[in-house]
Design an enzyme around this catalytic site. Structure first.
Site, PDB file in Angstrom:
ATOM      1  N   ARG A   1      12.520   3.838  -1.050  1.00 50.76           N
ATOM      2  CA  ARG A   1      11.149   3.828  -1.607  1.00 50.76           C
ATOM      3  C   ARG A   1      11.160   4.059  -3.112  1.00 50.76           C
ATOM      4  O   ARG A   1      12.016   4.777  -3.635  1.00 50.76           O
ATOM      5  CB  ARG A   1      10.297   4.932  -0.966  1.00 50.76           C
ATOM      6  CG  ARG A   1       9.849   4.624   0.448  1.00 50.76           C
ATOM      7  CD  ARG A   1       9.011   5.774   0.998  1.00 50.76           C
ATOM      8  NE  ARG A   1       7.711   5.890   0.340  1.00 50.76           N
ATOM      9  CZ  ARG A   1       6.884   6.926   0.493  1.00 50.76           C
ATOM     10  NH1 ARG A   1       7.236   7.948   1.256  1.00 50.76           N
ATOM     11  NH2 ARG A   1       5.728   6.955  -0.124  1.00 50.76           N
ATOM     12  N   CYS A  40       6.423  -4.976   0.529  1.00 54.80           N
ATOM     13  CA  CYS A  40       6.474  -3.671  -0.132  1.00 54.80           C
ATOM     14  C   CYS A  40       6.387  -2.532   0.889  1.00 54.80           C
ATOM     15  O   CYS A  40       7.345  -2.301   1.601  1.00 54.80           O
ATOM     16  CB  CYS A  40       5.379  -3.594  -1.199  1.00 54.80           C
ATOM     17  SG  CYS A  40       5.671  -2.322  -2.413  1.00 54.80           S
ATOM     18  N   GLY A  43       0.863  -1.174   0.000  1.00 51.22           N
ATOM     19  CA  GLY A  43       0.000   0.000   0.000  1.00 51.22           C
ATOM     20  C   GLY A  43       0.893   1.215   0.000  1.00 51.22           C
ATOM     21  O   GLY A  43       1.993   1.175  -0.546  1.00 51.22           O
ATOM     22  N   GLU A  44       0.465   2.279   0.626  1.00 54.02           N
ATOM     23  CA  GLU A  44       1.302   3.468   0.715  1.00 54.02           C
ATOM     24  C   GLU A  44       1.813   3.603   2.154  1.00 54.02           C
ATOM     25  O   GLU A  44       1.029   3.842   3.075  1.00 54.02           O
ATOM     26  CB  GLU A  44       0.514   4.708   0.286  1.00 54.02           C
ATOM     27  CG  GLU A  44       0.263   4.777  -1.205  1.00 54.02           C
ATOM     28  CD  GLU A  44       1.559   4.692  -2.040  1.00 54.02           C
ATOM     29  OE1 GLU A  44       2.565   5.330  -1.659  1.00 54.02           O
ATOM     30  OE2 GLU A  44       1.565   3.974  -3.049  1.00 54.02           O
ATOM     31  N   SER A  45       3.131   3.436   2.314  1.00 51.12           N
ATOM     32  CA  SER A  45       3.684   3.458   3.671  1.00 51.12           C
ATOM     33  C   SER A  45       3.444   4.805   4.342  1.00 51.12           C
ATOM     34  O   SER A  45       3.240   4.879   5.550  1.00 51.12           O
ATOM     35  CB  SER A  45       5.174   3.129   3.643  1.00 51.12           C
ATOM     36  OG  SER A  45       5.878   4.054   2.840  1.00 51.12           O
ATOM     37  N   GLU A  78       1.407 -12.115  -1.901  1.00 52.49           N
ATOM     38  CA  GLU A  78      -0.062 -12.190  -1.739  1.00 52.49           C
ATOM     39  C   GLU A  78      -0.791 -12.046  -3.068  1.00 52.49           C
ATOM     40  O   GLU A  78      -1.972 -12.347  -3.169  1.00 52.49           O
ATOM     41  CB  GLU A  78      -0.542 -11.142  -0.723  1.00 52.49           C
ATOM     42  CG  GLU A  78      -0.485  -9.677  -1.176  1.00 52.49           C
ATOM     43  CD  GLU A  78       0.897  -9.015  -1.040  1.00 52.49           C
ATOM     44  OE1 GLU A  78       1.898  -9.737  -0.842  1.00 52.49           O
ATOM     45  OE2 GLU A  78       0.960  -7.778  -1.150  1.00 52.49           O
ATOM     46  N   ARG A 106       5.659  -0.742  -8.165  1.00 49.59           N
ATOM     47  CA  ARG A 106       6.273   0.478  -7.620  1.00 49.59           C
ATOM     48  C   ARG A 106       7.135   0.091  -6.408  1.00 49.59           C
ATOM     49  O   ARG A 106       7.011   0.664  -5.326  1.00 49.59           O
ATOM     50  CB  ARG A 106       5.197   1.503  -7.231  1.00 49.59           C
ATOM     51  CG  ARG A 106       4.593   2.254  -8.419  1.00 49.59           C
ATOM     52  CD  ARG A 106       3.457   3.174  -8.010  1.00 49.59           C
ATOM     53  NE  ARG A 106       3.820   4.051  -6.909  1.00 49.59           N
ATOM     54  CZ  ARG A 106       4.198   5.311  -7.023  1.00 49.59           C
ATOM     55  NH1 ARG A 106       4.245   5.899  -8.194  1.00 49.59           N
ATOM     56  NH2 ARG A 106       4.519   6.034  -5.972  1.00 49.59           N
ATOM     57  N   HIS A 144       5.229  -8.889  -3.919  1.00 47.53           N
ATOM     58  CA  HIS A 144       3.908  -9.167  -3.346  1.00 47.53           C
ATOM     59  C   HIS A 144       3.515 -10.636  -3.480  1.00 47.53           C
ATOM     60  O   HIS A 144       2.760 -10.993  -4.376  1.00 47.53           O
ATOM     61  CB  HIS A 144       2.846  -8.308  -4.044  1.00 47.53           C
ATOM     62  CG  HIS A 144       3.007  -6.847  -3.804  1.00 47.53           C
ATOM     63  ND1 HIS A 144       2.594  -6.245  -2.641  1.00 47.53           N
ATOM     64  CD2 HIS A 144       3.542  -5.875  -4.568  1.00 47.53           C
ATOM     65  CE1 HIS A 144       2.868  -4.948  -2.701  1.00 47.53           C
ATOM     66  NE2 HIS A 144       3.455  -4.703  -3.860  1.00 47.53           N
TER      67      HIS A 144
END
Lengths: 194, 324
Positions: free
Chosen positions: A109, A82, A51-53, A175, A138, A173
Protein backbone atom coordinates in the site's frame (compact mmCIF):
# COMPACT_ATOMS: atom_id res chain seq x y z
CA UNK A 1 -23.22 -12.61 -33.30
CA UNK A 2 -25.27 -10.16 -31.28
CA UNK A 3 -23.22 -8.80 -28.40
CA UNK A 4 -24.91 -9.14 -25.04
CA UNK A 5 -24.73 -6.45 -22.35
CA UNK A 6 -23.42 -8.18 -19.26
CA UNK A 7 -24.44 -6.83 -15.85
CA UNK A 8 -21.34 -5.73 -14.01
CA UNK A 9 -21.45 -4.58 -10.40
CA UNK A 10 -19.27 -1.78 -9.07
CA UNK A 11 -18.57 -2.01 -5.36
CA UNK A 12 -19.94 1.33 -4.16
CA UNK A 13 -19.00 1.48 -0.49
CA UNK A 14 -16.90 4.54 -1.25
CA UNK A 15 -14.34 5.61 -3.85
CA UNK A 16 -14.54 6.45 -7.54
CA UNK A 17 -17.34 3.99 -8.30
CA UNK A 18 -19.23 6.50 -10.49
CA UNK A 19 -16.23 6.89 -12.80
CA UNK A 20 -16.06 3.09 -13.22
CA UNK A 21 -19.80 2.79 -13.83
CA UNK A 22 -19.54 5.42 -16.57
CA UNK A 23 -16.65 3.63 -18.34
CA UNK A 24 -18.41 0.25 -18.08
CA UNK A 25 -21.58 1.65 -19.65
CA UNK A 26 -19.50 3.23 -22.42
CA UNK A 27 -17.85 -0.15 -22.97
CA UNK A 28 -21.14 -1.96 -23.54
CA UNK A 29 -22.02 -3.28 -20.06
CA UNK A 30 -24.86 -2.50 -17.70
CA UNK A 31 -23.40 -1.13 -14.47
CA UNK A 32 -24.98 -1.64 -11.04
CA UNK A 33 -23.77 0.01 -7.83
CA UNK A 34 -23.27 -2.66 -5.16
CA UNK A 35 -23.56 -1.85 -1.45
CA UNK A 36 -25.00 -5.09 -0.06
CA UNK A 37 -23.87 -8.73 -0.29
CA UNK A 38 -27.21 -10.00 -1.63
CA UNK A 39 -26.78 -7.82 -4.74
CA UNK A 40 -23.93 -10.08 -5.89
CA UNK A 41 -26.39 -12.83 -6.85
CA UNK A 42 -27.55 -11.10 -10.02
CA UNK A 43 -24.14 -10.04 -11.41
CA UNK A 44 -21.95 -11.38 -14.23
CA UNK A 45 -18.80 -9.69 -12.92
CA UNK A 46 -17.60 -7.05 -10.48
CA UNK A 47 -15.32 -4.02 -10.38
CA UNK A 48 -13.69 -2.93 -7.15
CA UNK A 49 -12.85 0.77 -7.53
CA UNK A 50 -10.16 3.04 -6.20
CA UNK A 51 -10.64 4.54 -2.77
CA UNK A 52 -9.46 3.53 0.67
CA UNK A 53 -9.10 -0.24 0.94
CA UNK A 54 -9.21 -0.05 4.75
CA UNK A 55 -12.60 1.71 4.66
CA UNK A 56 -14.00 -0.82 2.17
CA UNK A 57 -12.79 -3.67 4.39
CA UNK A 58 -14.75 -2.29 7.37
CA UNK A 59 -17.96 -2.75 5.37
CA UNK A 60 -16.92 -6.10 3.92
CA UNK A 61 -16.28 -7.45 7.40
CA UNK A 62 -19.99 -7.06 8.25
CA UNK A 63 -22.94 -9.27 7.33
CA UNK A 64 -20.82 -11.98 5.65
CA UNK A 65 -19.97 -9.65 2.74
CA UNK A 66 -16.27 -10.65 2.64
CA UNK A 67 -17.05 -14.39 2.47
CA UNK A 68 -19.68 -13.86 -0.20
CA UNK A 69 -17.44 -11.62 -2.30
CA UNK A 70 -14.49 -14.03 -1.94
CA UNK A 71 -16.70 -16.79 -3.32
CA UNK A 72 -17.98 -14.48 -6.10
CA UNK A 73 -14.52 -13.56 -7.39
CA UNK A 74 -13.54 -17.24 -7.31
CA UNK A 75 -16.22 -18.10 -9.87
CA UNK A 76 -16.93 -14.84 -11.75
CA UNK A 77 -14.70 -12.22 -13.44
CA UNK A 78 -13.47 -9.33 -11.32
CA UNK A 79 -11.37 -6.23 -11.88
CA UNK A 80 -9.82 -4.02 -9.23
CA UNK A 81 -8.04 -0.67 -9.54
CA UNK A 82 -5.73 0.73 -6.85
CA UNK A 83 -7.63 -0.06 -3.62
CA UNK A 84 -9.44 -2.73 -5.64
CA UNK A 85 -6.11 -4.29 -6.66
CA UNK A 86 -5.11 -4.33 -2.99
CA UNK A 87 -8.33 -6.16 -2.08
CA UNK A 88 -7.85 -8.73 -4.88
CA UNK A 89 -4.23 -9.52 -3.96
CA UNK A 90 -3.26 -12.65 -2.09
CA UNK A 91 -0.87 -10.75 0.21
CA UNK A 92 -1.00 -7.13 1.36
CA UNK A 93 1.86 -5.23 3.00
CA UNK A 94 2.30 -1.82 4.64
CA UNK A 95 0.36 -2.74 6.71
CA UNK A 96 -0.83 -6.34 6.26
CA UNK A 97 -4.60 -6.60 5.90
CA UNK A 98 -7.32 -9.04 4.88
CA UNK A 99 -8.07 -9.54 1.20
CA UNK A 100 -10.03 -11.61 -1.30
CA UNK A 101 -6.87 -13.47 -2.47
CA UNK A 102 -8.03 -13.75 -6.09
CA UNK A 103 -4.65 -12.98 -7.69
CA UNK A 104 -1.40 -14.63 -6.65
CA UNK A 105 0.51 -11.40 -5.97
CA UNK A 106 1.82 -9.26 -3.14
CA UNK A 107 0.80 -5.61 -3.04
CA UNK A 108 2.37 -2.86 -0.96
CA UNK A 109 0.00 0.00 0.00
CA UNK A 110 0.98 3.67 -0.58
CA UNK A 111 4.25 2.51 -2.05
CA UNK A 112 5.05 5.65 -4.04
CA UNK A 113 4.63 8.04 -1.10
CA UNK A 114 2.00 10.69 -0.59
CA UNK A 115 -0.34 12.67 -2.89
CA UNK A 116 2.52 14.92 -4.00
CA UNK A 117 4.08 11.82 -5.61
CA UNK A 118 0.95 11.00 -7.60
CA UNK A 119 1.63 11.13 -11.33
CA UNK A 120 0.31 10.55 -14.86
CA UNK A 121 2.32 9.00 -17.67
CA UNK A 122 2.13 6.76 -20.72
CA UNK A 123 3.19 3.13 -20.56
CA UNK A 124 3.37 0.40 -23.19
CA UNK A 125 1.04 -2.52 -22.55
CA UNK A 126 -0.01 -5.81 -24.14
CA UNK A 127 -3.35 -4.22 -25.12
CA UNK A 128 -3.39 -3.27 -28.80
CA UNK A 129 -3.64 0.38 -29.83
CA UNK A 130 -0.43 1.93 -28.54
CA UNK A 131 0.73 3.16 -25.13
CA UNK A 132 -1.80 3.54 -22.32
CA UNK A 133 -2.14 6.69 -20.24
CA UNK A 134 -1.90 5.75 -16.57
CA UNK A 135 -3.10 7.86 -13.66
CA UNK A 136 -1.39 6.87 -10.40
CA UNK A 137 -2.87 8.33 -7.19
CA UNK A 138 -1.24 7.39 -3.88
CA UNK A 139 -0.72 4.14 -5.72
CA UNK A 140 0.20 0.72 -4.36
CA UNK A 141 2.99 -1.38 -5.87
CA UNK A 142 2.83 -4.99 -6.96
CA UNK A 143 5.99 -6.28 -5.31
CA UNK A 144 5.72 -9.95 -6.33
CA UNK A 145 3.63 -12.07 -8.70
CA UNK A 146 3.12 -15.84 -8.82
CA UNK A 147 3.82 -18.04 -11.85
CA UNK A 148 0.18 -18.01 -13.04
CA UNK A 149 -0.02 -14.24 -13.27
CA UNK A 150 0.14 -12.60 -16.71
CA UNK A 151 1.73 -9.14 -16.58
CA UNK A 152 -0.11 -6.97 -19.14
CA UNK A 153 1.86 -3.78 -18.48
CA UNK A 154 4.99 -2.81 -16.61
CA UNK A 155 6.13 0.61 -15.52
CA UNK A 156 9.91 0.31 -15.48
CA UNK A 157 10.22 -3.20 -14.10
CA UNK A 158 7.14 -3.03 -11.88
CA UNK A 159 3.92 -4.73 -12.98
CA UNK A 160 1.02 -2.23 -13.06
CA UNK A 161 -1.64 -4.21 -14.97
CA UNK A 162 -1.95 -7.95 -14.33
CA UNK A 163 -4.35 -10.80 -15.01
CA UNK A 164 -4.75 -14.25 -13.62
CA UNK A 165 -7.53 -16.23 -15.29
CA UNK A 166 -10.74 -14.22 -14.92
CA UNK A 167 -9.30 -11.68 -12.50
CA UNK A 168 -7.59 -8.44 -13.55
CA UNK A 169 -5.96 -5.72 -11.45
CA UNK A 170 -4.39 -2.32 -12.09
CA UNK A 171 -2.44 -0.16 -9.66
CA UNK A 172 -3.43 2.89 -11.75
CA UNK A 173 -6.88 4.33 -12.58
CA UNK A 174 -8.05 3.60 -16.15
CA UNK A 175 -11.46 4.94 -15.05
CA UNK A 176 -9.91 8.43 -14.80
CA UNK A 177 -8.57 8.38 -18.38
CA UNK A 178 -10.53 8.91 -21.59
CA UNK A 179 -8.99 5.74 -23.04
CA UNK A 180 -11.55 2.91 -22.59
CA UNK A 181 -9.35 -0.03 -23.61
CA UNK A 182 -8.86 -1.52 -20.15
CA UNK A 183 -12.60 -1.46 -19.40
CA UNK A 184 -13.39 -2.85 -22.84
CA UNK A 185 -10.95 -5.67 -22.12
CA UNK A 186 -12.71 -6.44 -18.84
CA UNK A 187 -16.18 -6.35 -20.45
CA UNK A 188 -14.81 -8.79 -23.04
CA UNK A 189 -13.56 -11.07 -20.24
CA UNK A 190 -17.01 -10.99 -18.61
CA UNK A 191 -18.75 -11.75 -21.93
CA UNK A 192 -16.45 -14.70 -22.53
CA UNK A 193 -17.37 -16.06 -19.15
CA UNK A 194 -21.18 -15.77 -19.51
CA UNK B 1 9.92 12.45 -12.51
CA UNK B 2 8.28 15.60 -13.85
CA UNK B 3 9.17 15.11 -17.57
CA UNK B 4 7.65 11.70 -17.97
CA UNK B 5 4.66 12.75 -15.88
CA UNK B 6 3.50 15.23 -18.48
CA UNK B 7 3.53 17.95 -15.87
CA UNK B 8 0.99 20.26 -17.51
CA UNK B 9 -1.90 22.15 -15.93
CA UNK B 10 -4.63 19.77 -17.03
CA UNK B 11 -2.81 16.68 -15.74
CA UNK B 12 -2.10 18.47 -12.50
CA UNK B 13 -5.81 19.23 -12.01
CA UNK B 14 -6.72 15.62 -12.87
CA UNK B 15 -4.38 14.30 -10.19
CA UNK B 16 -5.78 16.78 -7.68
CA UNK B 17 -9.44 16.01 -8.41
CA UNK B 18 -8.44 12.34 -8.75
CA UNK B 19 -7.69 12.07 -5.05
CA UNK B 20 -11.05 13.75 -4.30
CA UNK B 21 -12.69 11.08 -6.51
CA UNK B 22 -11.14 8.43 -4.26
CA UNK B 23 -12.71 10.06 -1.20
CA UNK B 24 -16.26 10.07 -2.60
CA UNK B 25 -18.88 8.30 -0.54
CA UNK B 26 -16.71 8.54 2.54
CA UNK B 27 -16.22 10.56 5.72
CA UNK B 28 -13.30 12.89 6.40
CA UNK B 29 -12.87 13.42 10.13
CA UNK B 30 -11.27 16.26 12.10
CA UNK B 31 -8.65 14.98 14.55
CA UNK B 32 -6.40 16.83 16.97
CA UNK B 33 -3.90 14.10 17.84
CA UNK B 34 -2.57 10.72 16.74
CA UNK B 35 -4.92 8.89 19.10
CA UNK B 36 -8.00 10.44 17.53
CA UNK B 37 -6.54 9.76 14.08
CA UNK B 38 -6.25 6.07 14.97
CA UNK B 39 -9.86 6.01 16.13
CA UNK B 40 -10.96 7.69 12.89
CA UNK B 41 -9.04 5.22 10.73
CA UNK B 42 -10.35 2.27 12.73
CA UNK B 43 -13.90 3.57 12.29
CA UNK B 44 -13.50 3.66 8.50
CA UNK B 45 -12.71 7.33 7.76
CA UNK B 46 -11.38 7.83 4.22
CA UNK B 47 -9.13 10.69 5.39
CA UNK B 48 -8.41 12.79 8.45
CA UNK B 49 -8.09 16.54 8.84
CA UNK B 50 -5.29 17.32 11.28
CA UNK B 51 -5.87 20.44 13.35
CA UNK B 52 -4.85 21.93 16.66
CA UNK B 53 -8.40 22.49 17.92
CA UNK B 54 -11.69 21.39 16.39
CA UNK B 55 -13.99 24.26 15.36
CA UNK B 56 -16.15 23.92 18.50
CA UNK B 57 -13.04 24.45 20.65
CA UNK B 58 -11.89 27.39 18.52
CA UNK B 59 -15.29 28.98 19.06
CA UNK B 60 -15.19 28.38 22.80
CA UNK B 61 -11.61 29.46 23.38
CA UNK B 62 -11.32 32.32 20.90
CA UNK B 63 -7.94 33.83 19.91
CA UNK B 64 -6.27 33.64 16.51
CA UNK B 65 -6.67 30.22 14.92
CA UNK B 66 -3.67 29.29 12.75
CA UNK B 67 -2.26 26.33 10.83
CA UNK B 68 -1.62 23.36 13.14
CA UNK B 69 1.90 22.61 14.32
CA UNK B 70 3.84 20.61 11.71
CA UNK B 71 5.09 18.34 14.49
CA UNK B 72 1.54 17.36 15.39
CA UNK B 73 0.56 16.87 11.73
CA UNK B 74 3.68 14.74 11.14
CA UNK B 75 2.77 12.52 14.07
CA UNK B 76 -0.65 11.95 12.55
CA UNK B 77 0.89 11.26 9.12
CA UNK B 78 3.16 8.70 10.76
CA UNK B 79 0.23 7.06 12.55
CA UNK B 80 -2.37 6.44 9.84
CA UNK B 81 -2.30 5.02 6.30
CA UNK B 82 -5.24 7.05 4.99
CA UNK B 83 -4.71 10.54 3.46
CA UNK B 84 -4.02 13.39 5.88
CA UNK B 85 -5.37 16.89 5.23
CA UNK B 86 -4.54 20.10 7.08
CA UNK B 87 -5.92 23.62 7.12
CA UNK B 88 -4.24 26.89 6.22
CA UNK B 89 -5.67 30.36 6.80
CA UNK B 90 -7.50 32.04 3.91
CA UNK B 91 -4.88 33.77 1.75
CA UNK B 92 -1.94 32.49 3.82
CA UNK B 93 0.12 31.00 1.01
CA UNK B 94 3.18 30.67 3.24
CA UNK B 95 1.28 28.33 5.58
CA UNK B 96 0.24 26.42 2.45
CA UNK B 97 3.90 26.21 1.38
CA UNK B 98 4.79 24.77 4.79
CA UNK B 99 2.01 22.18 4.53
CA UNK B 100 3.04 21.22 1.00
CA UNK B 101 6.67 20.83 2.07
CA UNK B 102 5.51 18.67 4.97
CA UNK B 103 3.74 16.41 2.46
CA UNK B 104 0.08 16.60 3.54
CA UNK B 105 -2.26 15.07 0.95
CA UNK B 106 -4.81 17.92 0.79
CA UNK B 107 -4.92 21.49 2.07
CA UNK B 108 -8.17 23.07 3.27
CA UNK B 109 -8.00 26.84 2.83
CA UNK B 110 -10.47 27.25 5.61
CA UNK B 111 -12.77 29.87 7.07
CA UNK B 112 -12.51 28.00 10.38
CA UNK B 113 -9.06 29.54 10.88
CA UNK B 114 -8.61 33.30 11.23
CA UNK B 115 -8.21 34.77 7.72
CA UNK B 116 -4.76 36.15 6.78
CA UNK B 117 -5.92 38.22 3.80
CA UNK B 118 -9.14 40.21 3.52
CA UNK B 119 -9.10 40.33 -0.26
CA UNK B 120 -7.19 37.42 -1.76
CA UNK B 121 -7.32 33.68 -1.49
CA UNK B 122 -4.28 31.48 -2.12
CA UNK B 123 -3.35 31.01 -5.80
CA UNK B 124 -3.86 27.29 -5.66
CA UNK B 125 -2.61 26.67 -9.22
CA UNK B 126 0.86 27.46 -7.93
CA UNK B 127 0.85 24.31 -5.77
CA UNK B 128 1.24 20.65 -6.57
CA UNK B 129 -0.76 19.63 -3.51
CA UNK B 130 -4.55 19.81 -4.03
CA UNK B 131 -6.81 22.27 -2.17
CA UNK B 132 -10.36 22.09 -0.90
CA UNK B 133 -12.28 25.31 -0.22
CA UNK B 134 -15.62 26.17 1.34
CA UNK B 135 -18.52 27.79 -0.51
CA UNK B 136 -22.00 29.06 0.29
CA UNK B 137 -23.25 29.41 -3.27
CA UNK B 138 -22.25 28.65 -6.84
CA UNK B 139 -20.47 31.96 -7.41
CA UNK B 140 -18.21 31.40 -4.42
CA UNK B 141 -17.56 27.78 -5.49
CA UNK B 142 -16.58 28.86 -9.02
CA UNK B 143 -14.32 31.65 -7.75
CA UNK B 144 -12.45 29.08 -5.67
CA UNK B 145 -12.27 26.64 -8.61
CA UNK B 146 -10.91 29.47 -10.80
CA UNK B 147 -8.15 29.94 -8.20
CA UNK B 148 -7.33 26.22 -8.48
CA UNK B 149 -9.44 24.45 -5.82
CA UNK B 150 -9.80 20.76 -6.72
CA UNK B 151 -12.68 20.09 -4.33
CA UNK B 152 -15.52 22.22 -2.99
CA UNK B 153 -17.31 21.71 0.31
CA UNK B 154 -20.25 23.58 1.72
CA UNK B 155 -19.18 25.90 4.50
CA UNK B 156 -22.17 25.31 6.74
CA UNK B 157 -21.42 26.74 10.15
CA UNK B 158 -18.46 24.85 11.57
CA UNK B 159 -18.26 23.89 15.22
CA UNK B 160 -21.97 24.25 15.92
CA UNK B 161 -23.29 20.73 15.42
CA UNK B 162 -26.22 22.47 13.72
CA UNK B 163 -26.65 21.20 10.16
CA UNK B 164 -28.98 23.99 9.05
CA UNK B 165 -26.43 26.01 7.06
CA UNK B 166 -24.76 23.00 5.46
CA UNK B 167 -28.26 22.28 4.13
CA UNK B 168 -28.78 25.91 3.12
CA UNK B 169 -25.48 26.08 1.23
CA UNK B 170 -25.90 22.74 -0.52
CA UNK B 171 -29.44 23.62 -1.60
CA UNK B 172 -28.22 27.01 -2.83
CA UNK B 173 -25.38 25.52 -4.91
CA UNK B 174 -27.66 22.87 -6.42
CA UNK B 175 -30.35 25.47 -7.19
CA UNK B 176 -27.82 27.87 -8.75
CA UNK B 177 -26.54 25.05 -10.98
CA UNK B 178 -30.03 23.97 -12.01
CA UNK B 179 -30.87 27.55 -13.01
CA UNK B 180 -27.85 27.69 -15.30
CA UNK B 181 -28.90 24.55 -17.16
CA UNK B 182 -32.11 26.16 -18.42
CA UNK B 183 -30.58 29.51 -19.41
CA UNK B 184 -29.96 30.58 -23.00
CA UNK B 185 -26.38 31.14 -24.21
CA UNK B 186 -26.80 34.93 -24.10
CA UNK B 187 -28.10 34.85 -20.52
CA UNK B 188 -24.96 33.10 -19.27
CA UNK B 189 -22.82 36.24 -19.75
CA UNK B 190 -25.07 38.26 -17.47
CA UNK B 191 -25.37 35.39 -15.02
CA UNK B 192 -21.56 35.11 -14.82
CA UNK B 193 -21.48 38.75 -13.72
CA UNK B 194 -24.29 38.12 -11.25
CA UNK B 195 -22.40 35.14 -9.80
CA UNK B 196 -19.09 37.08 -9.88
CA UNK B 197 -17.53 34.00 -11.49
CA UNK B 198 -15.54 33.39 -14.71
CA UNK B 199 -17.77 32.95 -17.76
CA UNK B 200 -15.95 29.78 -18.94
CA UNK B 201 -16.71 27.99 -15.67
CA UNK B 202 -20.32 29.23 -15.67
CA UNK B 203 -20.74 27.86 -19.19
CA UNK B 204 -19.22 24.53 -18.17
CA UNK B 205 -21.71 24.15 -15.31
CA UNK B 206 -24.61 25.19 -17.59
CA UNK B 207 -23.64 22.34 -19.93
CA UNK B 208 -23.08 19.58 -17.36
CA UNK B 209 -25.34 20.64 -14.50
CA UNK B 210 -22.60 19.94 -12.00
CA UNK B 211 -19.39 21.39 -10.62
CA UNK B 212 -16.20 20.57 -12.55
CA UNK B 213 -14.70 19.25 -9.28
CA UNK B 214 -16.14 16.98 -6.56
CA UNK B 215 -18.73 18.61 -4.30
CA UNK B 216 -18.58 17.61 -0.62
CA UNK B 217 -20.35 18.87 2.49
CA UNK B 218 -19.10 20.26 5.81
CA UNK B 219 -20.16 22.52 8.63
CA UNK B 220 -22.41 21.23 11.40
CA UNK B 221 -22.83 17.53 10.54
CA UNK B 222 -23.13 15.77 13.92
CA UNK B 223 -25.24 12.61 13.54
CA UNK B 224 -25.61 9.67 11.12
CA UNK B 225 -28.91 11.16 9.92
CA UNK B 226 -27.20 14.52 9.26
CA UNK B 227 -24.63 12.79 7.05
CA UNK B 228 -27.38 10.92 5.16
CA UNK B 229 -29.33 14.15 4.73
CA UNK B 230 -26.37 15.89 3.10
CA UNK B 231 -25.69 12.92 0.82
CA UNK B 232 -29.33 12.86 -0.28
CA UNK B 233 -29.15 16.58 -1.01
CA UNK B 234 -26.24 15.98 -3.39
CA UNK B 235 -23.03 15.91 -1.32
CA UNK B 236 -20.60 13.34 -2.71
CA UNK B 237 -18.88 12.89 0.68
CA UNK B 238 -18.96 14.55 4.10
CA UNK B 239 -16.55 16.21 6.48
CA UNK B 240 -17.34 15.73 10.16
CA UNK B 241 -15.53 18.10 12.47
CA UNK B 242 -16.53 18.61 16.05
CA UNK B 243 -19.39 16.11 15.83
CA UNK B 244 -17.34 13.00 16.59
CA UNK B 245 -14.91 13.86 19.35
CA UNK B 246 -16.75 16.64 21.21
CA UNK B 247 -18.76 15.94 24.34
CA UNK B 248 -21.51 17.99 25.84
CA UNK B 249 -19.25 20.74 27.25
CA UNK B 250 -17.51 23.34 25.13
CA UNK B 251 -14.31 23.40 27.18
CA UNK B 252 -12.47 21.11 29.59
CA UNK B 253 -12.84 22.08 33.23
CA UNK B 254 -10.61 19.67 35.12
CA UNK B 255 -8.51 18.23 32.33
CA UNK B 256 -4.83 19.00 31.80
CA UNK B 257 -1.79 17.76 29.88
CA UNK B 258 -3.87 15.68 27.55
CA UNK B 259 -5.31 13.70 30.49
CA UNK B 260 -9.05 13.91 30.11
CA UNK B 261 -11.41 13.46 33.06
CA UNK B 262 -14.45 12.31 31.18
CA UNK B 263 -16.43 12.05 34.39
CA UNK B 264 -15.85 15.67 35.47
CA UNK B 265 -16.67 18.30 32.92
CA UNK B 266 -14.63 17.27 29.89
CA UNK B 267 -15.16 18.86 26.49
CA UNK B 268 -14.35 15.61 24.72
CA UNK B 269 -16.54 12.56 24.27
CA UNK B 270 -15.13 9.34 25.75
CA UNK B 271 -13.02 7.56 23.10
CA UNK B 272 -15.43 4.59 22.93
CA UNK B 273 -18.38 6.93 22.44
CA UNK B 274 -16.50 8.88 19.76
CA UNK B 275 -15.58 5.66 17.94
CA UNK B 276 -19.16 4.42 17.97
CA UNK B 277 -20.31 7.77 16.55
CA UNK B 278 -17.60 7.73 13.90
CA UNK B 279 -18.51 4.20 12.80
CA UNK B 280 -22.20 5.02 12.65
CA UNK B 281 -21.61 8.15 10.57
CA UNK B 282 -19.35 6.23 8.15
CA UNK B 283 -22.05 3.60 7.66
CA UNK B 284 -24.82 6.17 7.24
CA UNK B 285 -22.76 8.02 4.63
CA UNK B 286 -22.43 4.91 2.43
CA UNK B 287 -26.03 3.70 2.95
CA UNK B 288 -27.45 7.24 2.81
CA UNK B 289 -30.53 6.16 0.87
CA UNK B 290 -31.42 3.11 2.96
CA UNK B 291 -33.66 4.09 5.92
CA UNK B 292 -33.28 0.65 7.54
CA UNK B 293 -29.52 1.05 7.84
CA UNK B 294 -29.98 4.66 8.95
CA UNK B 295 -32.22 3.46 11.77
CA UNK B 296 -29.57 0.93 12.84
CA UNK B 297 -26.81 3.53 12.76
CA UNK B 298 -28.93 6.01 14.68
CA UNK B 299 -29.50 3.36 17.35
CA UNK B 300 -25.76 2.69 17.62
CA UNK B 301 -24.90 6.19 18.84
CA UNK B 302 -25.45 7.55 22.31
CA UNK B 303 -26.05 11.29 22.21
CA UNK B 304 -24.33 13.89 20.09
CA UNK B 305 -22.30 17.00 20.80
CA UNK B 306 -24.34 19.62 22.64
CA UNK B 307 -23.90 22.17 19.89
CA UNK B 308 -24.99 25.73 19.29
CA UNK B 309 -28.09 26.74 17.37
CA UNK B 310 -26.91 28.79 14.40
CA UNK B 311 -30.04 30.98 14.50
CA UNK B 312 -28.88 32.33 17.88
CA UNK B 313 -25.34 33.22 16.77
CA UNK B 314 -24.38 36.87 16.46
CA UNK B 315 -23.20 37.88 12.99
CA UNK B 316 -19.63 38.45 14.13
CA UNK B 317 -19.36 34.81 15.25
CA UNK B 318 -20.35 33.39 11.85
CA UNK B 319 -17.28 31.68 10.39
CA UNK B 320 -18.99 31.21 7.02
CA UNK B 321 -18.80 34.96 6.29
CA UNK B 322 -15.03 34.63 5.94
CA UNK B 323 -13.94 34.22 2.31
CA UNK B 324 -14.42 36.57 -0.62
Amino acid sequence: MVETSPTIGVLAIQGDYDAHARRLEESGARAVLVRKPEQLDSLDGIVIPGGESSTMLKFLERDGFLEKLTEFVRVKPSFGTCAGAILLAKNVENPAQKSLAAIDMTVKRNAYGRQIDSHIHEVTSKLSGGPLEMVFIRAPKISATGAGVDVLAEDGDEPVLVRQGKTMAATFHPELSEDKRVHEEFVRMVREHL
Amino acid sequence: MSEKNGNNASNSLRLKTGLAEMLKGGVIMDVTDARQAEIAERAGATAVMALERVPAQIRAEGGVARMASPRMIQKIMDTVNIPVMAKCRIGHFAEAQVLEALGVDYIDESEVLTPADELHHVDKHAFKVPFVCGARDLGEALRRIAEGAAMIRTKGEAGTGDVVHAVKHMRQIVKDMRQLTVMGEEELYAQAKELRAPYELVRMVAKTGKLPVPNFSAGGIATPADAALMRQLGAEAVFVGSGIFMGDKSRCEECSNGEHRYDRGCALAQPEVAEARAKAIVRATTHFDDPKVLLETSREVSGAMKGLAVAGLPDADMLQKRGW
